[in-house]
Scaffold this active site. Structure first.
Site, PDB file in Angstrom:
ATOM      1  N   GLU A  45       0.737  -1.096   0.062  1.00 53.25           N
ATOM      2  CA  GLU A  45       0.664  -0.317   0.354  1.00 53.25           C
ATOM      3  C   GLU A  45       0.783   1.864   0.312  1.00 53.25           C
ATOM      4  O   GLU A  45       2.143   1.247   0.568  1.00 53.25           O
ATOM      5  CB  GLU A  45      -1.066  -0.030   0.951  1.00 53.25           C
ATOM      6  N   LYS A 114      -9.158   3.244  -2.814  1.00 53.66           N
ATOM      7  CA  LYS A 114      -9.457   3.192  -1.409  1.00 53.66           C
ATOM      8  C   LYS A 114     -11.207   3.259  -0.951  1.00 53.66           C
ATOM      9  O   LYS A 114     -11.258   3.968  -1.640  1.00 53.66           O
ATOM     10  CB  LYS A 114      -7.944   2.913  -0.520  1.00 53.66           C
ATOM     11  N   CYS A 175      -6.163  -3.384   1.876  1.00 55.27           N
ATOM     12  CA  CYS A 175      -5.390  -3.444   3.173  1.00 55.27           C
ATOM     13  C   CYS A 175      -7.019  -3.637   4.082  1.00 55.27           C
ATOM     14  O   CYS A 175      -7.026  -4.526   4.495  1.00 55.27           O
ATOM     15  CB  CYS A 175      -4.596  -2.750   3.852  1.00 55.27           C
ATOM     16  N   PRO A 355      22.482   2.743  29.351  1.00 57.19           N
ATOM     17  CA  PRO A 355      22.229   2.216  30.490  1.00 57.19           C
ATOM     18  C   PRO A 355      21.465   1.032  30.946  1.00 57.19           C
ATOM     19  O   PRO A 355      20.669   0.419  30.795  1.00 57.19           O
ATOM     20  CB  PRO A 355      20.867   3.172  31.112  1.00 57.19           C
ATOM     21  N   SER A 357      21.000  -1.601  34.084  1.00 52.45           N
ATOM     22  CA  SER A 357      21.199  -1.635  35.234  1.00 52.45           C
ATOM     23  C   SER A 357      21.086  -3.359  35.749  1.00 52.45           C
ATOM     24  O   SER A 357      21.475  -3.271  36.940  1.00 52.45           O
ATOM     25  CB  SER A 357      19.632  -1.360  35.832  1.00 52.45           C
ATOM     26  N   GLY A 358      21.538  -3.923  34.881  1.00 58.36           N
ATOM     27  CA  GLY A 358      21.329  -5.854  35.537  1.00 58.36           C
ATOM     28  C   GLY A 358      20.216  -5.917  35.957  1.00 58.36           C
ATOM     29  O   GLY A 358      19.682  -7.289  36.056  1.00 58.36           O
ATOM     30  N   GLY A 359      18.600  -5.492  35.749  1.00 60.20           N
ATOM     31  CA  GLY A 359      17.803  -6.013  35.364  1.00 60.20           C
ATOM     32  C   GLY A 359      16.824  -6.868  34.535  1.00 60.20           C
ATOM     33  O   GLY A 359      17.504  -6.406  33.241  1.00 60.20           O
ATOM     34  N   ILE A 360      15.824  -7.088  34.309  1.00 67.12           N
ATOM     35  CA  ILE A 360      14.932  -7.828  33.634  1.00 67.12           C
ATOM     36  C   ILE A 360      14.631  -6.754  32.222  1.00 67.12           C
ATOM     37  O   ILE A 360      15.308  -7.085  31.120  1.00 67.12           O
ATOM     38  CB  ILE A 360      14.407  -8.116  33.800  1.00 67.12           C
ATOM     39  N   ASP A 361      14.405  -5.542  32.846  1.00 59.76           N
ATOM     40  CA  ASP A 361      14.239  -5.136  31.168  1.00 59.76           C
ATOM     41  C   ASP A 361      14.999  -4.675  30.641  1.00 59.76           C
ATOM     42  O   ASP A 361      15.402  -4.104  29.175  1.00 59.76           O
ATOM     43  CB  ASP A 361      13.300  -3.235  31.855  1.00 59.76           C
TER      44      ASP A 361
END
Length: 708
Positions: A45, A114, A175, A355, A357-361
């Protein structure tokens, strides 16, 4: 005999307003289609200008340049002896339409506008275009002079018609028309159209591919026929990733499947099919044939051209296949990674800074960048010269060839652990080990000096020194001290993104990556203008639950052993003082709800269109085994208080990859006020009334009448 037809569809990585690049990719797709024997080629499209032009559709330049590209296509030898179906905006009688322009051998056969526009969620087509509302009606369209000079035509048909070739009949959908309750292909099929085409601009959402494939296959299961779908792919300049999945279906079965995630800018799918299979399939559907005998006919544009050959008795045809779906974890691994690659190469930056941080995200974000590096190395290994050229331009080395994903990651990815006195040794170690395993250039720094300087300025001016709660401070002091740390990290992230390559003797700047997930954004569990404020965020549309599953996937498939300890650690911001060297602050305790609960609230709020009262009514049944109505009421009220208090943060949310249909993204997907009456007095009173009545009913007491 003239019964087998060869058709081509494609997925193109178009870019809004990149007319040079878009033209090149269209021409390449046509050349590949012809090389593979196709006699008809379908594109995505609005492929000429790119789907995501937004308010640029208002500009006459966009229309002008689209026609200039069309002229180039008409003149090109590549477009001869193949029906080409391309998408572009067209103005007719001062009204803008989203159109297909179908041409053959320098002659425009039909401009098909369309008829049903996409206008929900991320789509705003009614803002720029008008739907063609005259079914089965065609008028004469006066071509611009630049096109007349190429085609020799003064006017061409414009409207709702189908093409009748020597051997078959083709009809177009665009679409959204496929997804509508009364799709055009239904009436077209009853009128004898055998090949349906659909040019799409359909973006990726987790778990959406099943729905799209089912809708396409269903289109031909009831009515018979061949369905050819093209789609855009890649990041064309905003939060969406268009995920390809070009496909060809016949009589309810998938015949050909295109890739969903790929670094190839041009992908062409070709299939050879037997028209007699369509005719035989339709012959035994008596209810379909009865309806066909009553249908109003479409205007037919006669085309002196055949999609088949007269001597095709020995031509092999394609057989049905089973669609191969990606798991949600694979989708997270591949989709955002492809989006990042497009953003990186098109922004002409030298890499990313995260950055970590050592966390999951933040670890999930790092894994997505690592996945991107793996895909880049694989594409180069498979001979993709476009990707190799992009790599060399990004690293500023014309001889460089990435051989190993870790080594390439070190060139383009910088991670930074920003410690404070509230950071634990555990998160330091986890970030360091993950950076080593993915190969990023890793920086460790301490922000305490900057934090004390900022707080010191405040104390010097105001004569008072704020304290953390554990040191006797108030909640306001406690939050302010956390926010200072978070905001300094954002400032440092941008400083290092601008200058770290310079300090290392390398060229270019870095894009800062954010790592706030969709649930935290919904709740507002982030500091405005902290290091969640970045250039782009690959996980901003993904839930915590899905990210945990993705981390598990990376552990198993990428052998990143550092992720084990990250998975087992409780999520924490590490902004409050440690207790005996251990983390005392956790995300879920801070939020007053679990991430699992937050996902449920998000889906009910956005996808189920539930306000506080409706959400309460749904949850008392969903959670009846684990919560009393009064507990449900308390949870719902707390969520809506936090949501409304923090909604203003969505106005500055970092542009994020759109992956979930309950995203709170304020730009165009989730349009809400950002200043609420956070008491929700009327709504909460309605909930309280229901709780009282439910409790009275449980006790055998009469239900109270509504009294306001």
């Amino acid at each position: 005999m003239g019964r087998t037809v060869t058709v081509a569809t494609c997925a193109l990585n178009q870019w809004a307003l990149d007319f040079d690049g878009n033209l090149a990719r269209i021409l390449k797709s046509i050349e590949i289609a012809k090389y593979k024997g196709a006699r008809y080629r379908l594109g995505p499209e609005l492929e000429i200008c790119g789907y995501g032009c937004s308010d640029h559709y208002y500009e006459s330049d966009t229309l002008l340049h689209s026609f200039e590209v069309l002229a180039k296509l008409l003149e090109s030898p590549a477009t001869q002896d193949i029906i080409c179906d391309v998408g572009m905006p067209v103005m007719c009688r001062n009204v803008r339409y989203n159109c297909r322009v179908i041409f053959l051998n320098k002659k425009i056969l039909l401009i098909r506008p369309k008829m049903i526009l996409a206008n929900t969620g991320n789509y705003r087509e009614l803002r720029w275009f008008t739907p063609w509302s005259r079914a089965r009606f065609v008028e004469e369209y006066f071509l611009p002079r630049m096109i007349q000079e190429v085609t020799g035509q003064e006017t061409v048909p414009f409207g709702d018609a189908v093409l009748a070739t020597k051997d078959t009949c083709l009809g177009s959908e665009i679409c959204e028309e496929l997804w509508a309750p009364k799709s055009p292909h239904i009436e077209m099929g009853l009128d004898g159209v055998e090949i349906f085409t659909n040019s799409s601009g359909s973006h990726h959402v987790l778990r959406k591919a099943h729905t799209r494939v089912n809708v396409v296959n269903s289109a031909t299961a009831k009515n018979g026929g061949i369905y050819v779908l093209a789609n855009q792919k890649g990041c064309d300049g905003d939060r969406l990733y268009y995920d390809g999945c070009a496909m060809i279906s016949m009589n309810g079965d998938t015949i050909a499947q295109g890739s969903q995630f790929s670094l190839n800018d041009v992908e062409v799918l070709v299939a050879t099919l037997d028209l007699e299979d369509v005719r035989s399939y339709r012959a035994e559907i008596s209810c379909r044939n009865l309806e066909a005998s009553k249908v109003n006919s479409y205007p037919r544009i006669k085309v002196n051209f055949a999609l088949s050959c007269s001597d095709d008795i020995c031509v092999p045809t394609c057989e049905p296949i089973q669609w191969r779906y990606h798991s949600p974890e694979e989708e997270i691994c591949l989709g955002p990674a492809c989006w990042l690659w497009d953003y990186l190469r098109r922004s002409e930056q030298a890499g990313f800074l995260l950055p970590l941080s050592g966390g999951i995200d933040s670890s999930a974000t790092a894994c997505i960048v690592y996945s991107m590096c793996r895909q880049v190395c694989l594409a180069v290994k498979n001979g993709n010269q476009d990707v190799l050229a992009d790599v060399r331009r990004i690293v500023n080395d014309e001889t460089y060839t990435p051989e190993d994903s870790q080594e390439f990651c070190g060139h383009i990815f910088t991670t930074c652990y920003m410690a404070s006195e509230n950071s634990s040794q555990d998160t330091y170690n986890r970030a360091k080990l993950l950076a080593e395993q993915i190969g990023s250039y890793h920086i460790n720094l301490n922000i305490d000096v900057a934090v004390k300087a900022i707080v010191g300025i405040f104390s010097m001016v105001m004569g008072r020194s704020p304290q953390f709660r554990v040191c006797g401070g108030s909640s306001r002091e406690n939050l302010a001290l956390q926010n200072v740390q978070a905001r300094i990290r954002m400032v440092l992230a941008y400083l290092f993104a601008q200058l770290s390559h310079w300090a290392r003797g390398m060229s270019g700047g870095l894009l800062v990556l954010g790592s706030a997930n969709v649930d935290e954004s919904l709740h507002g569990y982030l500091t405005k203008y902290d290091c969640s404020s970045a250039d782009i965020n690959p996980i901003g549309g993904i839930s915590k639950t899905d990210l945990r599953n993705f981390i598990q996937y990376c552990m198993e498939n990428f052998q990143l052993t550092a992720l084990r300890s990250i998975m087992s650690a409780p999520p924490t911001a590490e902004l409050e003082p440690l207790a005996d060297g251990q983390v005392s602050q956790t995300d879920e305790e801070d939020m007053g709800m679990t991430y699992t609960e937050l996902s449920v609230y998000g889906k009910l709020r956005k996808m189920a269109k539930a306000g506080p009262y409706s959400m309460f009514c749904k949850l008392i049944n969903m959670w009846k085994e684990i919560c009393t109505p009064r507990e449900v009421a308390s949870k719902v009220k707390h969520f809506f208080r936090m949501y409304s208090i923090n909604r203003h943060k969505m106005t500055t949310l970092t542009p994020a990859y759109h992956a979930e249909n309950y995203s709170p993204e304020d730009n165009r997907f989730d349009l809400r006020p950002f200043l609420y009456n956070s008491t929700w007095s009327w709504q909460f009173r309605s909930i309280d009334k229901q709780v009282s009545n439910l409790e009275r009913k449980e006790e055998g007491k009469p239900v109270l009448e509504d009294v306001d």
